[in-house]
Scaffold this motif. Sequence first.
Motif, mmCIF file in Angstrom:
data_model
loop_
_atom_site.group_PDB
_atom_site.id
_atom_site.type_symbol
_atom_site.label_atom_id
_atom_site.label_comp_id
_atom_site.label_asym_id
_atom_site.label_seq_id
_atom_site.Cartn_x
_atom_site.Cartn_y
_atom_site.Cartn_z
ATOM 1 N N ARG A 140 -1.971 -16.143 3.070
ATOM 2 C CA ARG A 140 -1.247 -15.272 4.002
ATOM 3 C C ARG A 140 -0.559 -14.151 3.229
ATOM 4 N N VAL A 141 -0.603 -12.957 3.790
ATOM 5 C CA VAL A 141 0.065 -11.808 3.181
ATOM 6 C C VAL A 141 1.491 -11.726 3.703
ATOM 7 N N ARG A 142 2.439 -11.712 2.780
ATOM 8 C CA ARG A 142 3.851 -11.589 3.149
ATOM 9 C C ARG A 142 4.492 -10.514 2.278
ATOM 10 N N GLY A 143 5.609 -9.990 2.755
ATOM 11 C CA GLY A 143 6.399 -9.085 1.939
ATOM 12 C C GLY A 143 5.929 -7.645 1.902
ATOM 13 N N LEU A 144 5.144 -7.233 2.912
ATOM 14 C CA LEU A 144 4.774 -5.819 2.956
ATOM 15 C C LEU A 144 6.020 -4.974 3.215
ATOM 16 N N PRO A 145 6.045 -3.733 2.699
ATOM 17 C CA PRO A 145 7.230 -2.886 2.872
ATOM 18 C C PRO A 145 7.541 -2.630 4.343
ATOM 19 N N VAL A 146 8.821 -2.484 4.632
ATOM 20 C CA VAL A 146 9.255 -2.169 5.994
ATOM 21 C C VAL A 146 8.932 -0.712 6.276
ATOM 22 N N ALA A 147 8.342 -0.471 7.435
ATOM 23 C CA ALA A 147 7.914 0.879 7.782
ATOM 24 C C ALA A 147 9.101 1.784 8.054
ATOM 25 N N ALA A 148 8.955 3.060 7.666
ATOM 26 C CA ALA A 148 9.957 4.084 7.931
ATOM 27 C C ALA A 148 9.698 4.711 9.294
ATOM 28 N N CYS B 250 4.421 7.987 -12.518
ATOM 29 C CA CYS B 250 3.976 8.386 -11.183
ATOM 30 C C CYS B 250 4.668 7.497 -10.159
ATOM 31 N N GLN B 251 5.649 8.038 -9.478
ATOM 32 C CA GLN B 251 6.416 7.277 -8.510
ATOM 33 C C GLN B 251 5.625 7.160 -7.203
ATOM 34 N N GLN B 252 4.999 6.013 -7.013
ATOM 35 C CA GLN B 252 4.166 5.786 -5.845
ATOM 36 C C GLN B 252 4.490 4.422 -5.253
ATOM 37 N N PRO B 253 4.173 4.212 -3.977
ATOM 38 C CA PRO B 253 4.360 2.886 -3.398
ATOM 39 C C PRO B 253 3.513 1.838 -4.113
ATOM 40 N N GLN B 254 3.862 0.583 -3.887
ATOM 41 C CA GLN B 254 3.105 -0.510 -4.480
ATOM 42 C C GLN B 254 1.736 -0.657 -3.816
ATOM 43 N N THR B 255 0.858 -1.374 -4.494
ATOM 44 C CA THR B 255 -0.445 -1.711 -3.939
ATOM 45 C C THR B 255 -0.395 -3.100 -3.316
ATOM 46 N N LEU B 256 -1.357 -3.389 -2.465
ATOM 47 C CA LEU B 256 -1.460 -4.722 -1.880
ATOM 48 C C LEU B 256 -1.715 -5.758 -2.968
ATOM 49 N N SER B 257 -2.460 -5.392 -3.997
ATOM 50 C CA SER B 257 -2.733 -6.323 -5.095
ATOM 51 C C SER B 257 -1.468 -6.693 -5.855
ATOM 52 N N GLU B 258 -0.502 -5.783 -5.920
ATOM 53 C CA GLU B 258 0.771 -6.086 -6.584
ATOM 54 C C GLU B 258 1.665 -6.949 -5.696
ATOM 55 N N ILE B 259 1.617 -6.708 -4.385
ATOM 56 C CA ILE B 259 2.479 -7.438 -3.459
ATOM 57 C C ILE B 259 1.925 -8.830 -3.164
ATOM 58 N N ALA B 260 0.618 -8.910 -2.999
ATOM 59 C CA ALA B 260 -0.025 -10.180 -2.623
ATOM 60 C C ALA B 260 -1.232 -10.440 -3.521
ATOM 61 N N PRO B 261 -1.009 -10.719 -4.816
ATOM 62 C CA PRO B 261 -2.136 -10.875 -5.744
ATOM 63 C C PRO B 261 -3.069 -12.023 -5.383
ATOM 64 N N PHE C 113 -9.706 -12.294 -1.512
ATOM 65 C CA PHE C 113 -10.509 -11.375 -0.707
ATOM 66 C C PHE C 113 -11.709 -10.862 -1.502
ATOM 67 N N THR C 114 -11.478 -10.462 -2.730
ATOM 68 C CA THR C 114 -12.581 -9.898 -3.523
ATOM 69 C C THR C 114 -13.590 -10.958 -3.924
#
Length: 382
Positions: A251-259, A361-372, A378-379
């Motif tokens: 299960r994927v948890r901890g995705l960023p809260v939407a603005a 490079c200040q960018q949002p996280q990837t799904l692989s970093e949040i839910a490795p 998946f892959t």
Amino acid sequence: MSSAHDAHPGTDADAESMPVDGIGPVRGRGILEVPGLGLGHAGEFTPGRLTGLSVVAPPSGSTIGVDVRGGGPATHETDVIAPGTHSYGADGIVLTGGSALGLAAVSGVVDALAEAGRGFPAPGLPGTVIPLVPAAAIFDLGRGAGPVAPPRPDEGAQAARDALSTGAESTAGKPSAVPRREVRGSLGAGAGARSGFQTLRSGLGSVAVRLPGGVTVAALVAANSLGSIGTSTGGLWLDPLLRSYGFDLPRVRGLPVAAPPDAAAKNTTIAIVATDAALDPAQVTRMASGAHAGIARAVQPSHTLYDGDTVFGIATGEHALPTDYEAATRELVTITAAAADALSLAILDAHVSAAPAGPGCQQPQTLSEIAPDFASAFTAAF
């Protein structure tokens, strides 16, 4: 079954991967699972510049369609491939970054195709061809630290030449003959992509679906949606589809809260769905139209006024539909449903395959970093 984890730009996508019993979804070579298609990319994935474009070159004789559903599209030559026009088709289809500014890169694609002799023969002008190149753009301006720098015509020419080289060497029925070409990750039109009100890095994704009768349907997507792939309570909007194919994934948890939307009106999901079935212009347009359900299932909200969601369709014509009207209609429905599934899974693939932006490079996280765990499963699943 397993395939390579294409999480970084430059990773090849030619790992052999087959669905169970040869039927169902497969990552593998993504849209290149449809024989005869050419694919090329250009652009940058650097701290100063995050943008690019991807070009698909259909084989001669392919039929082409398009359906635009978003409220803020940036498109080029979509009217000329609508049913009821002269139905020539297209010599290339472009997915690009840079919003409307990025559409200027199409001129480079046109030049490269004309140099190669690809195009509509100009009436009364022997030796002159006019390439028809429909295109759509995502909004990725300002996502690098440098000045605004959308894809350029020279990059369009580079991507077109790469696409032509892929298509020329592709041999129907012999996947191993197709040149090694990246189909997913932080490259091409997906280099600067984000989703979920710009809270999550995305990229380019591609998945194919093999049908029982031998037809293949595939999707290539630059997933840059306003909407999020995850629910507010955890999990993915696509969890039911994944379960329907028998995928048992963490299960994927901890995705960023939407603005709020007004903080992120820089979006659009653009895609190409392709099949080796023989479809007429109206049927391939119906396939593109039905594939939009794949966007709506994968991200919510979808097709908003802040998105320019556009889906192109390609039918290469290798497999004829049944001659019986009812059987042909059922087959078209099956193909269209598979296009929606392929696009849904390709959007998820785009998120799983996105590369971390790297130092400086200040960018949002990837799904692989949040839910490795989910990304790895998946892959490896198909």
